[in-house]
Design a protein around this motif. Structure first.
Motif, PDB file in Angstrom:
ATOM      1  N   LEU A   3       2.518  -6.246  -4.294  1.00 25.37           N
ATOM      2  CA  LEU A   3       1.289  -5.945  -3.558  1.00 25.37           C
ATOM      3  C   LEU A   3       1.545  -4.944  -2.424  1.00 25.37           C
ATOM      4  O   LEU A   3       0.763  -4.004  -2.220  1.00 25.37           O
ATOM      5  CB  LEU A   3       0.688  -7.239  -3.002  1.00 25.37           C
ATOM      6  CG  LEU A   3       0.224  -8.261  -4.052  1.00 25.37           C
ATOM      7  CD1 LEU A   3      -0.273  -9.536  -3.378  1.00 25.37           C
ATOM      8  CD2 LEU A   3      -0.867  -7.663  -4.936  1.00 25.37           C
ATOM      9  N   VAL A   4       2.632  -5.140  -1.687  1.00 32.83           N
ATOM     10  CA  VAL A   4       2.950  -4.209  -0.603  1.00 32.83           C
ATOM     11  C   VAL A   4       3.321  -2.844  -1.170  1.00 32.83           C
ATOM     12  O   VAL A   4       2.958  -1.804  -0.596  1.00 32.83           O
ATOM     13  CB  VAL A   4       4.095  -4.770   0.267  1.00 32.83           C
ATOM     14  CG1 VAL A   4       4.589  -3.725   1.255  1.00 32.83           C
ATOM     15  CG2 VAL A   4       3.629  -6.009   1.022  1.00 32.83           C
ATOM     16  N   SER A   5       4.015  -2.821  -2.298  1.00 33.19           N
ATOM     17  CA  SER A   5       4.376  -1.549  -2.924  1.00 33.19           C
ATOM     18  C   SER A   5       3.138  -0.762  -3.341  1.00 33.19           C
ATOM     19  O   SER A   5       3.115   0.474  -3.252  1.00 33.19           O
ATOM     20  CB  SER A   5       5.269  -1.787  -4.143  1.00 33.19           C
ATOM     21  OG  SER A   5       6.491  -2.392  -3.766  1.00 33.19           O
ATOM     22  N   ILE A   6       2.108  -1.460  -3.783  1.00 32.89           N
ATOM     23  CA  ILE A   6       0.852  -0.787  -4.122  1.00 32.89           C
ATOM     24  C   ILE A   6       0.286  -0.072  -2.892  1.00 32.89           C
ATOM     25  O   ILE A   6      -0.130   1.091  -2.958  1.00 32.89           O
ATOM     26  CB  ILE A   6      -0.172  -1.798  -4.679  1.00 32.89           C
ATOM     27  CG1 ILE A   6       0.253  -2.260  -6.077  1.00 32.89           C
ATOM     28  CG2 ILE A   6      -1.582  -1.190  -4.721  1.00 32.89           C
ATOM     29  CD1 ILE A   6      -0.572  -3.404  -6.632  1.00 32.89           C
ATOM     30  N   GLY A   7       0.306  -0.740  -1.746  1.00 29.46           N
ATOM     31  CA  GLY A   7      -0.183  -0.125  -0.511  1.00 29.46           C
ATOM     32  C   GLY A   7       0.651   1.074  -0.100  1.00 29.46           C
ATOM     33  O   GLY A   7       0.115   2.097   0.343  1.00 29.46           O
ATOM     34  N   ILE A   8       1.970   0.966  -0.252  1.00 32.52           N
ATOM     35  CA  ILE A   8       2.860   2.083   0.100  1.00 32.52           C
ATOM     36  C   ILE A   8       2.569   3.289  -0.785  1.00 32.52           C
ATOM     37  O   ILE A   8       2.447   4.426  -0.298  1.00 32.52           O
ATOM     38  CB  ILE A   8       4.331   1.658  -0.047  1.00 32.52           C
ATOM     39  CG1 ILE A   8       4.692   0.603   1.008  1.00 32.52           C
ATOM     40  CG2 ILE A   8       5.266   2.862   0.064  1.00 32.52           C
ATOM     41  CD1 ILE A   8       6.037  -0.047   0.780  1.00 32.52           C
ATOM     42  N   VAL A   9       2.451   3.052  -2.072  1.00 33.96           N
ATOM     43  CA  VAL A   9       2.197   4.145  -3.009  1.00 33.96           C
ATOM     44  C   VAL A   9       0.837   4.786  -2.736  1.00 33.96           C
ATOM     45  O   VAL A   9       0.695   6.017  -2.756  1.00 33.96           O
ATOM     46  CB  VAL A   9       2.289   3.616  -4.456  1.00 33.96           C
ATOM     47  CG1 VAL A   9       1.699   4.603  -5.435  1.00 33.96           C
ATOM     48  CG2 VAL A   9       3.738   3.322  -4.811  1.00 33.96           C
ATOM     49  N   MET A  10      -0.169   3.984  -2.449  1.00 35.99           N
ATOM     50  CA  MET A  10      -1.493   4.532  -2.158  1.00 35.99           C
ATOM     51  C   MET A  10      -1.458   5.410  -0.908  1.00 35.99           C
ATOM     52  O   MET A  10      -2.034   6.513  -0.890  1.00 35.99           O
ATOM     53  CB  MET A  10      -2.504   3.399  -1.983  1.00 35.99           C
ATOM     54  CG  MET A  10      -2.805   2.643  -3.268  1.00 35.99           C
ATOM     55  SD  MET A  10      -3.878   1.199  -3.019  1.00 35.99           S
ATOM     56  CE  MET A  10      -5.432   2.004  -2.603  1.00 35.99           C
ATOM     57  N   GLY A  11      -0.772   4.954   0.139  1.00 34.17           N
ATOM     58  CA  GLY A  11      -0.703   5.729   1.371  1.00 34.17           C
ATOM     59  C   GLY A  11       0.068   7.020   1.202  1.00 34.17           C
ATOM     60  O   GLY A  11      -0.370   8.096   1.622  1.00 34.17           O
ATOM     61  N   ALA A  12       1.235   6.944   0.562  1.00 36.73           N
ATOM     62  CA  ALA A  12       2.086   8.129   0.407  1.00 36.73           C
ATOM     63  C   ALA A  12       1.454   9.150  -0.522  1.00 36.73           C
ATOM     64  O   ALA A  12       1.447  10.353  -0.229  1.00 36.73           O
ATOM     65  CB  ALA A  12       3.466   7.712  -0.110  1.00 36.73           C
ATOM     66  N   PHE A  13       0.917   8.694  -1.644  1.00 33.83           N
ATOM     67  CA  PHE A  13       0.353   9.640  -2.608  1.00 33.83           C
ATOM     68  C   PHE A  13      -0.943  10.253  -2.082  1.00 33.83           C
ATOM     69  O   PHE A  13      -1.250  11.410  -2.362  1.00 33.83           O
ATOM     70  CB  PHE A  13       0.108   8.947  -3.946  1.00 33.83           C
ATOM     71  CG  PHE A  13       1.375   8.616  -4.710  1.00 33.83           C
ATOM     72  CD1 PHE A  13       2.590   8.507  -4.054  1.00 33.83           C
ATOM     73  CD2 PHE A  13       1.342   8.407  -6.065  1.00 33.83           C
ATOM     74  CE1 PHE A  13       3.756   8.196  -4.742  1.00 33.83           C
ATOM     75  CE2 PHE A  13       2.497   8.105  -6.768  1.00 33.83           C
ATOM     76  CZ  PHE A  13       3.705   7.995  -6.104  1.00 33.83           C
ATOM     77  N   GLY A  14      -1.717   9.489  -1.332  1.00 35.19           N
ATOM     78  CA  GLY A  14      -2.913  10.049  -0.716  1.00 35.19           C
ATOM     79  C   GLY A  14      -2.575  11.141   0.280  1.00 35.19           C
ATOM     80  O   GLY A  14      -3.263  12.162   0.376  1.00 35.19           O
ATOM     81  N   GLN A  15      -1.485  10.958   1.024  1.00 38.39           N
ATOM     82  CA  GLN A  15      -1.060  11.965   1.990  1.00 38.39           C
ATOM     83  C   GLN A  15      -0.664  13.268   1.300  1.00 38.39           C
ATOM     84  O   GLN A  15      -0.856  14.356   1.846  1.00 38.39           O
ATOM     85  CB  GLN A  15       0.119  11.441   2.810  1.00 38.39           C
ATOM     86  CG  GLN A  15      -0.259  10.508   3.946  1.00 38.39           C
ATOM     87  CD  GLN A  15      -0.741  11.283   5.170  1.00 38.39           C
ATOM     88  OE1 GLN A  15      -0.987  12.468   5.124  1.00 38.39           O
ATOM     89  NE2 GLN A  15      -0.880  10.581   6.281  1.00 38.39           N
ATOM     90  N   VAL A  16      -0.088  13.190   0.116  1.00 34.24           N
ATOM     91  CA  VAL A  16       0.301  14.397  -0.613  1.00 34.24           C
ATOM     92  C   VAL A  16      -0.928  15.256  -0.905  1.00 34.24           C
ATOM     93  O   VAL A  16      -0.891  16.489  -0.782  1.00 34.24           O
ATOM     94  CB  VAL A  16       1.037  14.028  -1.915  1.00 34.24           C
ATOM     95  CG1 VAL A  16       1.237  15.256  -2.797  1.00 34.24           C
ATOM     96  CG2 VAL A  16       2.381  13.382  -1.596  1.00 34.24           C
ATOM     97  N   THR A  17      -2.042  14.631  -1.290  1.00 30.95           N
ATOM     98  CA  THR A  17      -3.277  15.371  -1.538  1.00 30.95           C
ATOM     99  C   THR A  17      -3.773  16.051  -0.276  1.00 30.95           C
ATOM    100  O   THR A  17      -4.227  17.204  -0.307  1.00 30.95           O
ATOM    101  CB  THR A  17      -4.358  14.422  -2.087  1.00 30.95           C
ATOM    102  OG1 THR A  17      -3.885  13.796  -3.274  1.00 30.95           O
ATOM    103  CG2 THR A  17      -5.639  15.182  -2.415  1.00 30.95           C
TER     104      THR A  17
END
Length: 393
Positions: free
Chosen positions: A299-313
């Motif tokens: 669950l925490v990894s999902i949040g990390i991936v969402m935050g990091a990948f959103g920042q790339v955009t």
């Protein structure tokens, strides 16, 4: 004239291939270690030259894209990275492995400065197309973990490189037949949507520098380490490489969904409005992940991936909005040179931190680094909207 939808379709497929190719090794290394009689910490650094080339090569490839031909550079990308993936499947020593991974990194360096500039040139709505392009990139990340785990378990790690290499060359042949070289200067583009006052441009440059270093390093560290992290911390759920690949793929899918959503938001709101909420989630989630395992870690990894990948955009849209067509590949080249060079160093840093304190030390270190993303979002200046021309009736 090329069909915009066709060109964007091929460029999106290239984004998928680019990230897929760069992360096959991160998933396959779990199986390759025993086969080559090398520990994880010994084998992982062989990917470092490839990741450094991924960033450093973008300076030359971006310049060639602007000065020569973006279409021709993309054709070299498809054929070159396909052949490099196939070559990994035939290595017989660590030195050969390092050379083949270096070749993947060199050809992979073409995509971001050249392909992203092509997206901006052909896009009607910049945020939407950037977000959709990000989805393809993240599906490449997700599929790499999933397919490599399955193919590696049932066919062996060599075929995990050979099969996608053959498919990529096929896509390159189709690209050569269906996309022709053309000059996009002076054509209607989505990039001129906003600008900032001249006296505030230093804030844009500084913010971009800070967030690119922080997010690119963290993004790469997370995608490289996640398969091994799950192999260690999800032992209470499963020890199957294929199932671990499925779990990692599902986590990455959330990142893909986030990038599309962030892209749509960027068409409606300023960069700062979108970037600030994203920047504050990464540090605490990375810190929490250091001590979690099993379902809480997922669950925490999902949040990390969402935050990091959103920042790339957000980072890509920042360059796309504020640069002109004739300089765009070079602007993206500088952005990705900084980002991927920092990201390349993260591979060795992951191995070094893992050897000394396991994933607890690694995640704590990257949590501290992500504080820079908050600083970057805070110093972004206000935007001045540029009126868009009305479409002809």
């Amino acid at each position: 004239m090329n069909s915009p939808s066709r060109v964007i379709g091929f460029v999106n497929s290239a984004h998928f291939i680019d990230h897929y190719a760069m992360l096959i090794f991160a998933a396959a290394v779990i199986i390759m270690g025993p086969a080559l009689n090398m520990a994880y910490g010994e084998l992982l650094p062989y990917a470092t030259p490839g990741f450094i080339a991924f960033g450093a090569g973008s300076l030359l490839t971006g310049w060639l894209g602007d000065r020569w031909s973006r279409r021709h550079m993309m054709l070299i990308f498809f054929l070159g990275i396909g052949a490099a993936m196939i070559s990994v499947g035939f290595v017989s020593s660590p030195a050969q492995l390092g050379a083949a991974l270096l070749a993947i990194g060199l050809f992979a360096s073409i995509y971001h400065p050249v392909g992203t500039a092509m997206i901006v040139s052909y896009a009607d709505k910049l945020g939407r197309e950037m977000g959709l392009n990000g989805v393809f990139g993240n599906l490449g990340v997700a599929s790499s973990a999933l397919i490599t785990g399955v193919v590696g378990q049932y066919l062996g790690w060599r075929f995990a490189f050979i099969i996608p290499g053959v498919i990529t060359i096929g896509v390159g042949i189709a690209f050569a037949a269906l996309v022709v070289h053309e000059d996009r200067k002076g054509s209607k583009q989505a990039a001129a949507q906003a600008r900032v006052a001249r006296e505030h441009m230093w804030r844009v440059v500084l913010a971009l520098l800070l967030v690119v270093v922080a997010i690119s390093t963290t993004f790469n560290a997370v995608t490289v380490a996640l398969p091994k992290l799950f192999a260690e911390r999800l032992a209470g759920l499963t020890q199957s490489p294929a199932l671990l690949g499925v779990i990692a793929a599902c986590v990455y899918v959330f990142g893909a969904m986030t990038q599309y959503t962030i892209g749509r938001l960027l068409d409606r709101h300023s960069l700062k409005t979108v970037a600030l909420p994203l920047s504050v989630v990464l540090a605490p989630l990375l810190y929490l992940a250091a001590t979690f395992s099993d379902l809480p870690l997922i669950l925490v990894s999902i949040g990390i991936v969402m935050g990091a990948f959103g920042q790339v955009t957000v980072n890509d849209a920042m360059v796309g909005k504020y640069t002109s067509e004739e300089w765009r590949s070079r602007a993206y080249a500088v952005r990705y040179f900084i980002g991927f060079t920092a990201a390349g160093a993260s591979v060795g840093l992951v191995a070094w931190l893992y050897e000394r304190g396991g994933f607890t030390s690694m995640l704590h270190a990257f949590a501290a680094l992500c504080l820079l993303a908050i600083v970057a979002a805070l110093i972004l200046p206000p935007e001045i909207k540029v009126p868009q021309p009305q479409a002809a009736e």
